[in-house]
Design an enzyme around this catalytic site. Sequence first.
Site, PDB file in Angstrom:
ATOM      1  N   GLU A 159       0.833  -1.211   0.000  1.00  0.00           N
ATOM      2  CA  GLU A 159       0.000   0.000   0.000  1.00  0.00           C
ATOM      3  C   GLU A 159       0.867   1.260   0.000  1.00  0.00           C
ATOM      4  OE1 GLU A 159      -3.154  -0.214   2.951  1.00  0.00           O
ATOM      5  OE2 GLU A 159      -3.237   1.959   3.125  1.00  0.00           O
ATOM      6  N   GLU A 163      -3.052  10.899   2.586  1.00  0.00           N
ATOM      7  CA  GLU A 163      -4.283  11.128   3.330  1.00  0.00           C
ATOM      8  C   GLU A 163      -4.304  12.550   3.876  1.00  0.00           C
ATOM      9  OE1 GLU A 163      -5.379   7.424   5.944  1.00  0.00           O
ATOM     10  OE2 GLU A 163      -3.220   7.558   5.691  1.00  0.00           O
TER      11      GLU A 163
END
Length: 434
Positions: A159, A163
């Site tokens: 991943e 964010e």
Amino acid sequence: MHILSLVLLVASVLKVSSAAISCNATNPCPIDTPCCDQYGLCGVGSFCLAGCNPLWSYNMSACMPQPICKNSNTSFTKTNQFLSEDDYYGDASQSDWTYQGTILEYDDSIILAMTESASSTVVSSTRFIWYGHIDARIKSSHLAGVVTAFILFSNVQDEVDYENVGVDLYKWQTNYYYQGILNWTHSKNITTTDSTFDNYHVLGIDWTEDRLQWIVNGEVGRTLYKNETWNATSQSYYYPQTPSRIQISLWAGGASKDIGTVDWAGGAIDWSAPDLTDPGYYYAFIDSANITCYDPPSGTKQSGTNAYIYTGTTGNQSDVEITDDKTWIGSTNATGFNPQNSGNTSNITLTKSSDGSTPTGLGTGGHADGDDGEADSNNDGTTYTYTGSGFIQFASSTSSAFNVSNLASVRVDASNLFNVISLAAVVIATMVLM
Ligand SMILES: *[C@@H]1O[C@H](CO)[C@@H](O)[C@H](O)[C@H]1NC(C)=O
Ligand SMILES: *[C@@H]1O[C@H](CO)[C@@H](O)[C@H](O)[C@H]1NC(C)=O
Ligand SMILES: *[C@@H]1O[C@H](CO)[C@@H](O)[C@H](O)[C@H]1NC(C)=O
Ligand SMILES: *[C@@H]1O[C@H](CO)[C@@H](O)[C@H](O)[C@H]1NC(C)=O
Ligand SMILES: *[C@@H]1O[C@H](CO)[C@@H](O)[C@H](O)[C@H]1NC(C)=O
Ligand SMILES: *[C@@H]1O[C@H](CO)[C@@H](O)[C@H](O)[C@H]1NC(C)=O
Ligand SMILES: *[C@@H]1O[C@H](CO)[C@@H](O)[C@H](O)[C@H]1NC(C)=O
Ligand SMILES: *[C@@H]1O[C@H](CO)[C@@H](O)[C@H](O)[C@H]1NC(C)=O
Ligand SMILES: *[C@@H]1O[C@H](CO)[C@@H](O)[C@H](O)[C@H]1NC(C)=O
Ligand SMILES: *[C@@H]1O[C@H](CO)[C@@H](O)[C@H](O)[C@H]1NC(C)=O
Ligand SMILES: *[C@@H]1O[C@H](CO)[C@@H](O)[C@H](O)[C@H]1NC(C)=O
Ligand SMILES: *[C@@H]1O[C@H](CO)[C@@H](O)[C@H](O)[C@H]1NC(C)=O
């Protein structure tokens, strides 16, 4: 924050019919539901598409091959550029993007919307990228507890993250994970000079087999070299290195009852904020996304040009091969063993499974809520337990009530690798979101 478990569980709920069997590294799926999805649940049909973990499935061939990278520049203006994930069965020629949740057209861009009852929206590329450059032009949402994310995520759970937490509109937080191993310490912030809510930022990821760069508005904000991620104990690079799809999402980190997650997300979410009256939802904008594919690593086995498959059990890049295999299933009960896709590739006709149960909406009915210690509230024989991989999983037991103290003790027993409290916290947060 490892966003996966928080963002996408809502989505997984849609495709779970009844009591599902859990899977992980040591407990692969049984032969009749051979596909282990990204939430650690065994199933058929959509369980065998994106997110299907070949390392945790019945065997290497249970998961469907994944659509190969293709250069594209997409200006998002119409919702019909996105196929509902429920209608997508792996044929990337049908659409470059899918969605779950609520998307809306606004001012030549697309809004990801979030309300209390629909507390996450995610759009995903149908194609995977195995090294490449991605630029996404995004405006974050805002306010406490509201998280806007742009990530790459692979089937073995590598991943790469951007964010924004809506309480700090001058930062993009970056992070990465290798094979779903939850080490929270790799987060770094990129500070912006203008508001992520008022202004678009082009979030770039430049990903090669040797290094990862996070690039905001053309300026490199972070570089991670693969050689920095060497783990001498396991003799592996803890570096994201497998074909990944792009996901852009809006989710409610501040809806958690757990203080750690709420704190990270900038505080409790306010479901009566002015946005919820006008326009009626929290919102983030996506304007465009451009993808440039890089070559696969030298030495990659290549017998075609259509799909990525895994051929070995390490889950690192040397186990990925490129083939001409079809990526789509012709039935909701198909699997990699029998994809039922020998007919036309152009128009998929889906056959509902015989009991009509896949995919159906557990999400709309009751659920083993977890947030209040309730077990099996919809009496479907399914409760949740946490098994140590970082993801919520189903257990077929009806007897063990899910509650916070059980969870914590499971966590302590399972592993002392991570901070017990913070990890348990994330799990609780996930339950609440569901
Ligand atoms: C996986 O199991 C299926 C079903 O038994 C079998 O057809 C297939 O050959 C197996 N594949 C591998 C790679 O072992
Ligand atoms: C995307 O746009 C860039 C310029 O921004 C161009 O160099 C590239 O060729 C375009 N790619 C495609 C697939 O059209
Ligand atoms: C994508 O490429 C087009 C040109 O093809 C360009 O106008 C647009 O700004 C690019 N978007 C991003 C996010 O880089
Ligand atoms: C990044 O910024 C957030 C929000 O402002 C802050 O809480 C966090 O500690 C920062 N992380 C790092 C690694 O500096
Ligand atoms: C990692 O690789 C980069 C680029 O090749 C190099 O500059 C750096 O010194 C290397 N770092 C380590 C720890 O080997
Ligand atoms: C390296 O791998 C070992 C064995 O898998 C693990 O226990 C350890 O936490 C890892 N170290 C880091 C820095 O991730
Ligand atoms: C690939 O995985 C195997 C087994 O975990 C490990 O021995 C090997 O070093 C890994 N290779 C790389 C390049 O990380
Ligand atoms: C594929 O579709 C075309 C057009 O509908 C049809 O003529 C052809 O027979 C189909 N082929 C198969 C293998 O189903
Ligand atoms: C597939 O469906 C589209 C839209 O219904 C239709 O125009 C097209 O002819 C179909 N193709 C085949 C091969 O059946
Ligand atoms: C899926 O269901 C159809 C219709 O009930 C059946 O013909 C087919 O054999 C099933 N396939 C699998 C893989 O179970
Ligand atoms: C895998 O799942 C089993 C059964 O749910 C559990 O007992 C075991 O601890 C799990 N293993 C890991 C590594 O999470
Ligand atoms: C997490 O990663 C850091 C830095 O890579 C390492 O020092 C630490 O030991 C890791 N933690 C665990 C629990 O593996």
